[in-house]
Design an enzyme around this catalytic site. Structure first.
Site, mmCIF file in Angstrom:
data_model
loop_
_atom_site.group_PDB
_atom_site.id
_atom_site.type_symbol
_atom_site.label_atom_id
_atom_site.label_comp_id
_atom_site.label_asym_id
_atom_site.label_seq_id
_atom_site.Cartn_x
_atom_site.Cartn_y
_atom_site.Cartn_z
ATOM 1 N N ASP A 1 0.814 -1.211 0.000
ATOM 2 C CA ASP A 1 0.000 0.000 0.000
ATOM 3 C C ASP A 1 0.848 1.263 0.000
ATOM 4 O O ASP A 1 0.467 2.275 -0.582
ATOM 5 C CB ASP A 1 -0.993 0.008 1.163
ATOM 6 C CG ASP A 1 -0.370 -0.336 2.517
ATOM 7 O OD1 ASP A 1 0.790 -0.780 2.550
ATOM 8 O OD2 ASP A 1 -1.064 -0.177 3.539
ATOM 9 N N GLU B 1 6.519 8.816 -19.438
ATOM 10 C CA GLU B 1 7.818 8.230 -19.775
ATOM 11 C C GLU B 1 8.195 7.059 -18.872
ATOM 12 O O GLU B 1 8.904 6.144 -19.312
ATOM 13 C CB GLU B 1 8.905 9.307 -19.732
ATOM 14 C CG GLU B 1 8.834 10.311 -20.864
ATOM 15 C CD GLU B 1 7.836 11.429 -20.629
ATOM 16 O OE1 GLU B 1 7.551 12.190 -21.570
ATOM 17 O OE2 GLU B 1 7.340 11.553 -19.481
#
Length: 614
Positions: free
Chosen positions: A147, A355
Site C-alpha cells: 500500500d 515516460e
C-alpha cells in the site's frame, strides 16, 4: 487444497519468511507475513506455472512489486519445490541466488528486478500488454503491491495505461497492511479510498479481508472472470500477522523478528507442505511473419535529419524482423517513430506522455522475448531514469532513442534540449551509448542495436545534416571513424553527432592556415574506441573534444576514460555547453555555446600554439 490446508500453507510461508530473515540477520519478515495468505491462495488455487520450464509460453507471470518482501516469494518457491530448505536459509548471503530484493539475473522464475517501489505494476502492465496484443496468449499477470508504494506517480501512469489497453489479463493484489517504513501509510486501512482511485482509472476493484482464504479465493475467481478491464484486489491485512509481539505494530519494518524461535512456535512451528502448482495451458505465442527488407540508403551530400533516418531504418527493421515492437511517448511525429506505426500498427504501442510507463512497457515486452524500441525526446527520458536503472539491474534488453538532443534543436529552448542524456546513459551498468552524425550511420546503428545486450541508447538530432558516409559503410559498436588524417597532424578534433560537421569545417579552416588536423567521429560514446584515441594522442599530442551536451559525463569524459590506465594524459581542451541556453536559431545556439566551427578552430589554434611554446 481445502480451506484448512490453505490456512496451514499461509502459516508455513510466514514461518519460512521468519526463518530466512533470522538466518540472514536482516530482511523484511513482517511485510512478508501480512501477504502470506494472499500468496498461499494464489499459489495453490490460481497460478498456472511450470517451474521446470520458466520460459513456457503459457505460464502465468508473477511480479513482486514490493520486492522487500522477498522472503515470502522465496518461501513460495520452496513450497512449490523450486528450491529446498537449505537454499532458503542462504537468504541475503554472499553468492546466494536469494538476494535481498529478487532479480531475474539470479532466478529464472523472477520476471523483473524490484525493490524501487512503484515499478512492479508498470512492468506488469507491459507484460500483460505483450500477452494480449503481441503474444496473443491466455496467460495472466499477477502483481503484488504494497500500500505504501501507491503514493508513487508511476503506479497511476500504469493504472491508466492498463485500463486504456483493456488489460483484463492483469490482476493486482494490494497488501494493505496499514504500516509503511516509518509509520502509518497515507490512507491506512481505508480500502474505499484506494478503490475509488482505481475505479476512477477504469479498474474493477474488489475489497477483501486478506486473511480470509476463502474470500481471497473468491476474489481471485472474480478477477479471472472480469472482462474488458484490469482488476485490483484490495486486501486488508496486518503487518507481522500471527505474532503478537510484532503484529500491526510500528517500528518493526525491515528487521528480523526479535525472538525468532518464539515467533515460529507461536505460528505453529515449521511445516513442509508441498504445492502442486497448476500446469499452464499448451500453446505457442502469436508469431509475426518475418519478411525481407533492404535498409534505407542515402547518397553522399544529401541533407537528412538523423531522426528521419531512425524512423525509416526502424520501419525497415520491423519488416525484416517480426520481433521488433515500437513504443512512443506521444511524440512519434517528432521522433519519426510514426513511420513504423504506419507500416506495422500491430506492433506499435502508444504510451502517451508517461515516460516511466514507456520504459516499463519496454521492460515488460522484453521479458516476453520482444525487441522493444522506446522513443521520446532525449530530455524527457530523464523522468524515467530510475526505470532505466532498474532495467539494467534486471538485465533487460531494451532500446531507447532520444531525439531533439542538444542546443542544436534551436528555438524551443532549454526545457526541450537533452543536455544530460549522454551522462545519464553512460552511467547505467552495461549500457551502450551511440550518437550518429548522418543518415547511413544512423540506419546501421539502429539495426545493430537489436542484437546487443543490456540498455542500448541512440541519440538523434532534429535538424538536417549532410550525408558523409556511403550506404555500404560499416559502423561496429565500440569503433570510430577517422575522417581526416595525415602524418603531419598536430591536433585531433573529437566529435559526435552534430558537432562532427562543425569539426570538419573547423579542420578545413585550420588546414588553410597550415595546421594539419585529424578528425575522429566518436559515434560509439560507450564503449569508446580507446585504441584510436590513444593512437591520436601519441601521434598528434593535442586533443579537442566538442559536444552538444553539458561537460559533465558526456563525450569529453568518455575520451578521458581512455587514459585512466596510468599513461600520460595528452593536452586536452573540452568544448561543451557550459551556459544555460535560451531561444535562438540552431546556428546561433552552437555559436553561443562555443561549439561551432569557428569556436572549434579558435580552440585548436590556441592549443597548438601553446604546445609549441618552448
Amino acid at each position: 487444497m481445502n480451506t484448512g490446508e490453505l490456512v496451514e500453507l499461509g502459516q508455513q510461508l510466514r514461518v519460512d519468511s521468519v526463518r530466512a530473515a533470522a538466518a540472514a540477520g536482516s530482511g523484511h519478515p513482517t511485510s512478508s507475513m501480512s501477504a502470506a495468505d494472499l500468496m498461499a491462495v494464489l499459489l495453490a488455487r490460481h497460478f498456472r506455472y511450470d517451474f521446470d520450464r520458466p520460459d513456457h509460453p503459457g505460464n502465468d507471470r508473477f511480479v513482486l512489486s514490493k520486492g522487500h518482501a522477498s522472503p515470502l516469494m522465496y518461501a513460495a518457491f520452496k513450497a512449490a519445490g523450486a528450491i529446498d530448505d537449505e537454499e532458503l536459509l542462504t537468504f541475503r548471503k554472499l553468492g546466494s541466488r536469494l538476494e535481498g530484493h529478487p532479480t531475474p539475473r539470479r532466478l529464472p522464475w523472477v520476471e523483473t528486478a524490484t525493490g524501487s517501489l512503484g515499478q512492479g505494476l508498470p512492468v506488469g502492465a507491459g507484460i500483460a500488454l505483450a500477452g494480449k496484443r503481441l503474444d496473443r496468449s491466455g496467460y495472466r499477470v499477477w502483481v503484488m503491491c504494497g500500500d505504501s508504494e501507491l503514493a508513487e506517480g508511476s503506479v497511476w501512469e500504469a493504472a491508466e495505461h492498463a485500463a486504456y489497453e483493456n488489460l483484463d489479463n492483469l490482476t493486482v493484489l494490494v497488501d494493505v497492511n496499514r504500516l509503511g517504513q516509518r509509520g502509518p501509510t497515507r490512507h491506512g486501512h481505508d480500502l474505499d479510498a484506494y478503490a475509488r482511485r482505481f475505479e476512477a482509472f477504469g479498474w474493477h476493484a474488489v475489497e477483501v479481508d486478506g486473511h480470509d482464504v476463502d474470500a481471497v479465493d473468491r476474489a481471485y475467481g472474480e478477477a479471472a472472470s472480469t472482462k474488458g478491464q484490469p482488476t485490483v484486489i484490495l486486501a486488508r491485512t496486518l503487518k507481522g500477522k500471527g505474532v503478537e509481539a510484532v503484529q500491526d505494530r510500528e517500528g518493526m519494518h525491515g528487521k528480523p523478528l526479535p525472538e525468532a524461535d518464539e515467533a515460529i512456535a507461536e505460528l505453529g512451528g515449521p511445516r513442509d507442505l508441498r504445492v502442486r502448482v497448476q500446469e499452464p495451458p499448451a500453446g505457442t505465442p502469436h508469431a509475426v511473419p518475418t519478411g525481407q527488407a533492404e535498409p534505407p540508403r542515402w547518397e553522399k551530400g544529401e541533407e537528412v535529419a538523423t531522426r528521419n533516418a531512425f524512423g525509416e531504418a526502424l520501419t525497415a527493421l520491423g519488416t525484416a524482423r517480426g520481433d521488433v515492437v515500437v513504443l512512443d511517448g506521444e511524440v512519434g511525429d517528432s521522433t519519426r517513430a510514426e513511420f513504423f506505426a504506419k507500416e506495422h500498427p500491430d506492433r506499435y504501442v502508444e504510451c502517451y506522455i508517461a515516460e516511466q510507463q514507456l520504459v516499463a512497457t519496454a521492460v515488460g515486452t522484453a521479458t516476453r522475448g520482444w525487441v522493444p524500441y522506446a522513443a521520446t525526446f532525449a530530455a524527457f527520458l530523464t523522468r524515467a531514469h530510475d526505470f532505466i536503472r532498474m532495467a539494467a539491474v534486471s538485465g533487460a534488453g531494451i532500446n531507447l532513442v532520444g531525439s531533439h538532443a542538444g542546443v542544436a534543436i534551436g528555438e524551443d529552448g532549454p526545457s526541450q534540449m537533452g543536455l544530460e542524456d549522454l551522462a545519464m546513459m553512460r552511467a547505467v551498468h552495461g549500457s551502450t551509448v551511440l550518437y550518429p552524425c548522418d543518415a547511413n550511420q544512423t540506419a546501421r546503428l539502429v539495426a545493430a542495436m537489436a542484437d546487443l545486450d543490456g540498455i542500448r541508447y541512440l541519440r538523434t538530432s532534429r535538424g538536417e545534416s549532410p550525408v558523409i558516409y556511403g550506404p555500404g559503410e560499416e559502423f561496429p559498436v565500440g569503433g570510430s571513424k577517422v575522417l581526416r588524417s595525415s602524418q603531419q597532424d598536430r591536433l585531433t578534433l573529437l566529435a559526435a553527432g552534430v558537432t562532427v560537421h562543425e569539426a570538419l569545417a573547423a579542420a578545413d579552416t585550420l588546414a588553410g592556415e597550415g595546421i594539419a588536423v585529424r578528425v575522429i567521429d566518436l559515434y560509439s560514446v560507450k564503449p569508446v574506441d580507446r585504441d584510436t584515441l590513444r593512437r591520436a594522442a601519441e601521434e598528434t599530442g593535442c586533443l579537442v573534444t566538442v559536444e552538444d551536451h553539458h561537460p559533465e559525463g558526456g563525450l569529453g569524459d568518455a575520451v578521458l576514460d581512455a587514459f585512466t590506465d596510468g599513461r600520460p594524459v595528452p593536452r586536452l581542451v573540452r568544448l561543451a555547453v557550459r551556459t544555460m541556453p535560451g531561444s535562438a536559431s540552431p546556428e546561433e545556439q552552437l555559436r553561443a555555446a562555443g561549439i561551432d566551427a569557428e569556436s572549434i578552430a579558435a580552440a585548436g589554434r590556441l592549443l597548438v600554439e601553446q604546445a609549441i611554446v618552448p
